[in-house]
Scaffold this motif. Structure first.
Motif, PDB file in Angstrom:
ATOM      1  N   THR A  87       1.719  -3.219 -12.005  1.00 50.23           N
ATOM      2  CA  THR A  87       2.839  -2.298 -11.808  1.00 50.23           C
ATOM      3  C   THR A  87       2.858  -1.772 -10.383  1.00 50.23           C
ATOM      4  O   THR A  87       3.905  -1.712  -9.742  1.00 50.23           O
ATOM      5  CB  THR A  87       2.740  -1.119 -12.802  1.00 50.23           C
ATOM      6  OG1 THR A  87       2.704  -1.630 -14.130  1.00 50.23           O
ATOM      7  CG2 THR A  87       3.914  -0.174 -12.654  1.00 50.23           C
ATOM      8  N   ARG A  88       1.690  -1.402  -9.852  1.00 45.49           N
ATOM      9  CA  ARG A  88       1.609  -0.918  -8.462  1.00 45.49           C
ATOM     10  C   ARG A  88       2.011  -2.017  -7.480  1.00 45.49           C
ATOM     11  O   ARG A  88       2.715  -1.770  -6.503  1.00 45.49           O
ATOM     12  CB  ARG A  88       0.188  -0.451  -8.153  1.00 45.49           C
ATOM     13  CG  ARG A  88      -0.162   0.867  -8.788  1.00 45.49           C
ATOM     14  CD  ARG A  88      -1.559   1.280  -8.442  1.00 45.49           C
ATOM     15  NE  ARG A  88      -1.877   2.565  -9.027  1.00 45.49           N
ATOM     16  CZ  ARG A  88      -3.105   3.020  -9.178  1.00 45.49           C
ATOM     17  NH1 ARG A  88      -4.131   2.296  -8.800  1.00 45.49           N
ATOM     18  NH2 ARG A  88      -3.316   4.210  -9.703  1.00 45.49           N
ATOM     19  N   LYS A  89       1.561  -3.238  -7.772  1.00 42.60           N
ATOM     20  CA  LYS A  89       1.889  -4.370  -6.894  1.00 42.60           C
ATOM     21  C   LYS A  89       3.393  -4.621  -6.890  1.00 42.60           C
ATOM     22  O   LYS A  89       4.003  -4.821  -5.840  1.00 42.60           O
ATOM     23  CB  LYS A  89       1.140  -5.614  -7.368  1.00 42.60           C
ATOM     24  CG  LYS A  89       1.393  -6.850  -6.528  1.00 42.60           C
ATOM     25  CD  LYS A  89       0.659  -8.045  -7.092  1.00 42.60           C
ATOM     26  CE  LYS A  89       1.059  -9.307  -6.352  1.00 42.60           C
ATOM     27  NZ  LYS A  89       0.523 -10.510  -6.970  1.00 42.60           N
ATOM     28  N   HIS A  90       4.009  -4.588  -8.085  1.00 41.93           N
ATOM     29  CA  HIS A  90       5.456  -4.803  -8.180  1.00 41.93           C
ATOM     30  C   HIS A  90       6.228  -3.711  -7.447  1.00 41.93           C
ATOM     31  O   HIS A  90       7.227  -3.996  -6.779  1.00 41.93           O
ATOM     32  CB  HIS A  90       5.893  -4.864  -9.643  1.00 41.93           C
ATOM     33  CG  HIS A  90       5.542  -6.168 -10.297  1.00 41.93           C
ATOM     34  ND1 HIS A  90       5.772  -6.411 -11.622  1.00 41.93           N
ATOM     35  CD2 HIS A  90       4.968  -7.295  -9.810  1.00 41.93           C
ATOM     36  CE1 HIS A  90       5.361  -7.640 -11.930  1.00 41.93           C
ATOM     37  NE2 HIS A  90       4.863  -8.179 -10.844  1.00 41.93           N
ATOM     38  N   ALA A  91       5.782  -2.466  -7.561  1.00 42.03           N
ATOM     39  CA  ALA A  91       6.458  -1.355  -6.869  1.00 42.03           C
ATOM     40  C   ALA A  91       6.399  -1.559  -5.359  1.00 42.03           C
ATOM     41  O   ALA A  91       7.387  -1.349  -4.650  1.00 42.03           O
ATOM     42  CB  ALA A  91       5.818  -0.027  -7.254  1.00 42.03           C
ATOM     43  N   ALA A  92       5.238  -2.011  -4.854  1.00 37.45           N
ATOM     44  CA  ALA A  92       5.095  -2.263  -3.411  1.00 37.45           C
ATOM     45  C   ALA A  92       5.979  -3.429  -2.971  1.00 37.45           C
ATOM     46  O   ALA A  92       6.624  -3.377  -1.917  1.00 37.45           O
ATOM     47  CB  ALA A  92       3.630  -2.547  -3.075  1.00 37.45           C
ATOM     48  N   GLU A  93       6.035  -4.483  -3.794  1.00 37.45           N
ATOM     49  CA  GLU A  93       6.875  -5.639  -3.463  1.00 37.45           C
ATOM     50  C   GLU A  93       8.358  -5.264  -3.436  1.00 37.45           C
ATOM     51  O   GLU A  93       9.102  -5.686  -2.550  1.00 37.45           O
ATOM     52  CB  GLU A  93       6.644  -6.772  -4.476  1.00 37.45           C
ATOM     53  CG  GLU A  93       5.322  -7.480  -4.304  1.00 37.45           C
ATOM     54  CD  GLU A  93       5.036  -8.481  -5.419  1.00 37.45           C
ATOM     55  OE1 GLU A  93       5.807  -8.514  -6.409  1.00 37.45           O
ATOM     56  OE2 GLU A  93       4.043  -9.215  -5.293  1.00 37.45           O
ATOM     57  N   ILE A  94       8.776  -4.454  -4.417  1.00 35.37           N
ATOM     58  CA  ILE A  94      10.183  -4.026  -4.475  1.00 35.37           C
ATOM     59  C   ILE A  94      10.531  -3.184  -3.248  1.00 35.37           C
ATOM     60  O   ILE A  94      11.586  -3.361  -2.637  1.00 35.37           O
ATOM     61  CB  ILE A  94      10.451  -3.239  -5.779  1.00 35.37           C
ATOM     62  CG1 ILE A  94      10.434  -4.202  -6.973  1.00 35.37           C
ATOM     63  CG2 ILE A  94      11.763  -2.481  -5.725  1.00 35.37           C
ATOM     64  CD1 ILE A  94      10.412  -3.531  -8.307  1.00 35.37           C
ATOM     65  N   ALA A  95       9.625  -2.267  -2.876  1.00 31.74           N
ATOM     66  CA  ALA A  95       9.875  -1.430  -1.690  1.00 31.74           C
ATOM     67  C   ALA A  95      10.002  -2.303  -0.447  1.00 31.74           C
ATOM     68  O   ALA A  95      10.883  -2.084   0.400  1.00 31.74           O
ATOM     69  CB  ALA A  95       8.744  -0.418  -1.523  1.00 31.74           C
ATOM     70  N   HIS A  96       9.145  -3.331  -0.341  1.00 28.34           N
ATOM     71  CA  HIS A  96       9.203  -4.233   0.818  1.00 28.34           C
ATOM     72  C   HIS A  96      10.498  -5.055   0.809  1.00 28.34           C
ATOM     73  O   HIS A  96      11.139  -5.229   1.857  1.00 28.34           O
ATOM     74  CB  HIS A  96       7.981  -5.155   0.820  1.00 28.34           C
ATOM     75  CG  HIS A  96       7.919  -6.074   2.000  1.00 28.34           C
ATOM     76  ND1 HIS A  96       7.728  -5.603   3.280  1.00 28.34           N
ATOM     77  CD2 HIS A  96       8.064  -7.418   2.104  1.00 28.34           C
ATOM     78  CE1 HIS A  96       7.751  -6.626   4.123  1.00 28.34           C
ATOM     79  NE2 HIS A  96       7.948  -7.733   3.437  1.00 28.34           N
TER      80      HIS A  96
END
Length: 197
Positions: free
Chosen positions: A135-144
């Motif tokens: 979930t944290r990884k997906h949130a970072a990817e979406i922000a990028h």
């Protein structure tokens, strides 16, 4: 018990009449949504879903229509034609809403909640940790991805502004040539019509 079941049934009907819009411009307002969709259906309500990642990121909205049949029509239409905002096309996505998208949804009277505590030695604890990290990884990817998308939009806007300036400069130069006395003399010599200059 009967009233809560009726309330939830009415809510399910509302969900069937609602379209979920994604990738809306941050400048889109309720009146813009109503104006864009009123030609296809009667808009009963527009609710923007808060974006906690940043104010300049694309918006999402839940738009309730007057019938569930029109939801399918709007979804099909948005899939075929770009959503226009201030004369500029934007790749907006639309799909039928689902119950989980509503933060004010009533409690389903027939639901059964099961929960349990996980011990560190429990095999499911590792799965829970992996899901948390994912979930944290997906949130970072979406922000990028949103950052890259905003950069692309800024680049496109700069290109369009530069093209507009170039066209304006060309037209100004052409107008200057036509009003130049030497151009008028040449036009008279070769019997060309240059207008009332």
């Amino acid at each position: 018990m009967g009233s809560s079941e009726e309330e939830f049934a009415a809510f399910e009907q509302k969900v069937r009449r609602t379209v979920y819009f994604d990738n809306l411009s941050p400048q889109v307002t309720e009146s813009v949504m109503r104006t864009a969709l009123d030609q296809f259906a009667t808009v009963k309500s527009v609710k923007f879903i808060p974006n906690y990642l940043g104010p300049s990121l694309p918006q999402t909205a839940l738009v309730e229509l007057d019938s569930s049949k029109k939801v399918e029509d709007i979804v099909t239409m948005i899939g075929q034609y770009p959503f226009m905002m201030s004369g500029m096309p934007r790749p907006v996505r639309a799909r039928p809403a689902v119950i989980e998208m509503f933060d004010d949804r009533p409690v389903n009277p027939n639901r059964k909640v099961e929960y349990r505590w996980l011990e560190p030695s429990d095999p499911d604890m590792e799965v829970a940790k992996q899901l948390k990290n994912l979930t944290r990884k997906h949130a970072a990817e979406i922000a990028h991805m949103h950052k890259l998308q905003l950069q692309e939009e800024a680049k496109l806007a700069a290109q369009q502004t530069e093209t507009l300036k170039m066209h304006h400069k060309k037209f100004k130069m052409i107008d200057g040539i036509i009003t130049d006395t030497s151009a008028i003399r040449l036009a008279r010599k070769y019997n060309l019509n240059v207008g009332d200059h």
